[in-house]
Design a protein around this motif. Sequence first.
Motif, PDB file in Angstrom:
ATOM      1  N   VAL A 110       7.981  28.826  19.942  1.00 26.76           N
ATOM      2  CA  VAL A 110       7.246  27.720  20.045  1.00 26.76           C
ATOM      3  C   VAL A 110       6.067  27.642  19.176  1.00 26.76           C
ATOM      4  N   VAL A 111       5.865  26.564  18.316  1.00 26.66           N
ATOM      5  CA  VAL A 111       4.872  26.353  17.450  1.00 26.66           C
ATOM      6  C   VAL A 111       3.514  25.539  17.817  1.00 26.66           C
ATOM      7  N   ALA A 112       2.524  26.300  17.902  1.00 31.17           N
ATOM      8  CA  ALA A 112       1.188  25.497  18.139  1.00 31.17           C
ATOM      9  C   ALA A 112       0.293  25.537  16.900  1.00 31.17           C
ATOM     10  N   THR A 113      -0.352  24.453  16.819  1.00 34.29           N
ATOM     11  CA  THR A 113      -1.201  23.929  15.570  1.00 34.29           C
ATOM     12  C   THR A 113      -2.422  23.456  16.421  1.00 34.29           C
ATOM     13  N   PRO A 114      -3.760  23.520  15.546  1.00 34.97           N
ATOM     14  CA  PRO A 114      -4.723  22.927  16.160  1.00 34.97           C
ATOM     15  C   PRO A 114      -4.549  21.215  16.061  1.00 34.97           C
ATOM     16  N   GLY A 115      -4.797  20.818  17.336  1.00 37.18           N
ATOM     17  CA  GLY A 115      -4.538  19.075  17.577  1.00 37.18           C
ATOM     18  C   GLY A 115      -3.246  18.911  17.705  1.00 37.18           C
ATOM     19  N   GLY A 116      -2.130  19.944  17.472  1.00 39.59           N
ATOM     20  CA  GLY A 116      -0.714  19.722  17.562  1.00 39.59           C
ATOM     21  C   GLY A 116      -0.236  18.953  16.189  1.00 39.59           C
ATOM     22  N   VAL A 117      -0.917  18.933  15.235  1.00 43.01           N
ATOM     23  CA  VAL A 117      -0.469  18.497  14.007  1.00 43.01           C
ATOM     24  C   VAL A 117       0.707  19.269  13.290  1.00 43.01           C
ATOM     25  N   ILE A 157       8.146  33.493  22.008  1.00 42.86           N
ATOM     26  CA  ILE A 157       6.998  33.763  21.235  1.00 42.86           C
ATOM     27  C   ILE A 157       6.439  32.745  20.630  1.00 42.86           C
ATOM     28  N   LEU A 158       5.095  32.756  20.941  1.00 40.15           N
ATOM     29  CA  LEU A 158       4.295  31.588  20.294  1.00 40.15           C
ATOM     30  C   LEU A 158       3.872  31.762  18.798  1.00 40.15           C
ATOM     31  N   PHE A 159       4.329  30.922  17.818  1.00 42.20           N
ATOM     32  CA  PHE A 159       3.724  30.800  16.423  1.00 42.20           C
ATOM     33  C   PHE A 159       2.436  30.104  16.483  1.00 42.20           C
ATOM     34  N   VAL A 160       1.441  30.706  16.119  1.00 39.75           N
ATOM     35  CA  VAL A 160       0.056  29.779  16.123  1.00 39.75           C
ATOM     36  C   VAL A 160       0.123  29.615  14.273  1.00 39.75           C
ATOM     37  N   MET A 161       0.039  28.467  14.053  1.00 40.10           N
ATOM     38  CA  MET A 161       0.171  27.983  12.593  1.00 40.10           C
ATOM     39  C   MET A 161      -0.867  27.180  12.402  1.00 40.10           C
ATOM     40  N   THR A 162      -1.569  27.205  10.956  1.00 46.40           N
ATOM     41  CA  THR A 162      -2.640  26.392  10.443  1.00 46.40           C
ATOM     42  C   THR A 162      -2.052  24.671  10.572  1.00 46.40           C
ATOM     43  N   GLY A 163      -3.316  24.009  10.904  1.00 41.44           N
ATOM     44  CA  GLY A 163      -3.168  22.363  10.688  1.00 41.44           C
ATOM     45  C   GLY A 163      -3.684  22.079   9.426  1.00 41.44           C
ATOM     46  N   ALA A 164      -4.204  22.903   8.458  1.00 44.05           N
ATOM     47  CA  ALA A 164      -4.884  22.366   7.385  1.00 44.05           C
ATOM     48  C   ALA A 164      -3.896  22.376   6.207  1.00 44.05           C
ATOM     49  N   ASP A 165      -4.351  21.404   5.462  1.00 49.26           N
ATOM     50  CA  ASP A 165      -3.394  21.068   4.181  1.00 49.26           C
ATOM     51  C   ASP A 165      -4.085  21.424   2.894  1.00 49.26           C
ATOM     52  N   HIS A 166      -5.508  21.963   3.189  1.00 51.08           N
ATOM     53  CA  HIS A 166      -6.317  22.071   2.059  1.00 51.08           C
ATOM     54  C   HIS A 166      -7.107  23.398   2.484  1.00 51.08           C
ATOM     55  N   TRP A 167      -7.673  24.110   1.387  1.00 47.16           N
ATOM     56  CA  TRP A 167      -8.833  25.072   1.709  1.00 47.16           C
ATOM     57  C   TRP A 167     -10.000  24.722   0.552  1.00 47.16           C
ATOM     58  N   THR A 168     -11.327  24.608   1.280  1.00 48.35           N
ATOM     59  CA  THR A 168     -12.464  24.152   0.487  1.00 48.35           C
ATOM     60  C   THR A 168     -13.062  25.074  -0.160  1.00 48.35           C
ATOM     61  N   LEU A 169     -13.163  25.143  -1.222  1.00 48.97           N
ATOM     62  CA  LEU A 169     -13.675  26.154  -2.415  1.00 48.97           C
ATOM     63  C   LEU A 169     -15.284  25.949  -2.345  1.00 48.97           C
ATOM     64  N   ALA A 170     -15.757  27.024  -2.921  1.00 49.41           N
ATOM     65  CA  ALA A 170     -17.179  27.022  -2.969  1.00 49.41           C
ATOM     66  C   ALA A 170     -17.683  26.066  -3.605  1.00 49.41           C
ATOM     67  N   ILE A 216       9.144  23.743  14.103  1.00 47.69           N
ATOM     68  CA  ILE A 216       7.858  23.358  13.383  1.00 47.69           C
ATOM     69  C   ILE A 216       7.375  21.817  13.127  1.00 47.69           C
ATOM     70  N   GLN A 217       8.545  21.098  13.483  1.00 47.21           N
ATOM     71  CA  GLN A 217       8.367  19.600  13.488  1.00 47.21           C
ATOM     72  C   GLN A 217       7.703  19.179  15.032  1.00 47.21           C
ATOM     73  N   HIS A 218       7.689  19.919  15.937  1.00 42.28           N
ATOM     74  CA  HIS A 218       7.251  19.695  17.135  1.00 42.28           C
ATOM     75  C   HIS A 218       6.408  20.490  17.725  1.00 42.28           C
ATOM     76  N   PRO A 219       5.182  20.726  17.287  1.00 40.69           N
ATOM     77  CA  PRO A 219       4.330  21.742  17.491  1.00 40.69           C
ATOM     78  C   PRO A 219       3.488  21.053  18.657  1.00 40.69           C
ATOM     79  N   VAL A 220       3.035  22.237  19.694  1.00 36.43           N
ATOM     80  CA  VAL A 220       2.148  21.763  20.732  1.00 36.43           C
ATOM     81  C   VAL A 220       0.961  21.903  20.283  1.00 36.43           C
ATOM     82  N   ARG A 221      -0.234  21.385  21.049  1.00 36.64           N
ATOM     83  CA  ARG A 221      -1.597  21.490  20.970  1.00 36.64           C
ATOM     84  C   ARG A 221      -2.088  22.986  21.066  1.00 36.64           C
ATOM     85  N   LEU A 222      -2.615  23.593  20.091  1.00 39.05           N
ATOM     86  CA  LEU A 222      -3.037  24.991  20.492  1.00 39.05           C
ATOM     87  C   LEU A 222      -4.261  24.934  21.476  1.00 39.05           C
ATOM     88  N   GLU A 223      -4.953  23.811  21.662  1.00 36.73           N
ATOM     89  CA  GLU A 223      -5.841  23.881  22.612  1.00 36.73           C
ATOM     90  C   GLU A 223      -5.585  23.659  24.242  1.00 36.73           C
TER      91      GLU A 223
END
Length: 231
Positions: free
Chosen positions: A46-53, A4-17, A86-93
Motif C-alpha cells: 500500500v502506498v501512502a503520500t502526504p495528502g494522498g497525491v 507493507i506500507l510504502f511511504v513516498m514523497t508527494g513533492a515534485d521539487h526540492w527548493t534550493l538555497a 503507486i497510482q492509488h495512494p492513501v493519505r499519509l495523515e
Amino acid sequence: MSKILFVMTGADHWTLADGTKHQTGFWAEEAVTPYETFRAGGHEIVVATPGGVVPTVDQASLAPEANGGQQGADRVAAALASFAEIQHPVRLEDVSLDDYDAVFYPGGHGPMEDLAVSPASGRLLVAALDSGKPLGVVCHGPAALLAAERGDGSNAFAGYRVAAFTNAEETQAGLADRAKWLLQTRLEEAGVDVRAAEPWAPHVVVDRNLVTGQNPASSAPLAAELLKKLG
C-alpha cells in the motif's frame, strides 16, 4: 502474507538555497526494486503520500546513465509501469500503523522537501520504531527521520546507527553547494549515528528493527534484509 506500507514523497521539487525549484520526486530504482522483491515474496503493498497525491518520479532516475545503460533504464521503466499501487495512494495523515506489518521509505530528493517536515510522517516513524515492526529507509528517505520527534523535542532516532545519502555523494551529484542543508549533516546534528561507506557502493546498516541504505545501489540488499525481518 504481510502488508507493507510504502511511504513516498508527494513533492515534485526540492527548493534550493537560492529559492530555485529543482525538479525531483522519488527515485525509481529505490521504489521498484523493493516493490518487486516484496511482491515476489507474496506481500501486499500500500502506498501512502502526504495528502494522498500520486507521487512524481524523478525523471533523472529513468535515464540510461542512472541505470547502467538503456537496457537497465527500460527495465526500471517497465517495472514502474507495473507498480499499480503507486497510482492509488492513501493519505499519509489517515494511516494507522496497526494495519501494516512493515514500513518502507524510498528516497529521491522529494523527501527533503516534504517528509523532512511532515508531522504525520514523524508520528508514524516514532510509532514504527517503538513497535518493533521492520522499518526500512533508503538514500534520501532518511530525511523523514528529522521529523520524528518525541514529546520532549528529542529525535526518536538519536543514537541509532543508520546509512543515508552522504555529503560526499551529494557533492559528487553536483547539488551540495546549492542545497539549503545536507542530509548527513542534519541527521548527525539530530544525534543520529550516520555510518558512511564509499560513495555509490551498496551499504546497508541494521540497528534493531531499523534497516537503512545509503544510496540507490542499496535498495536491493535493504529489501532482502526487510524480508528476513518479516520472516
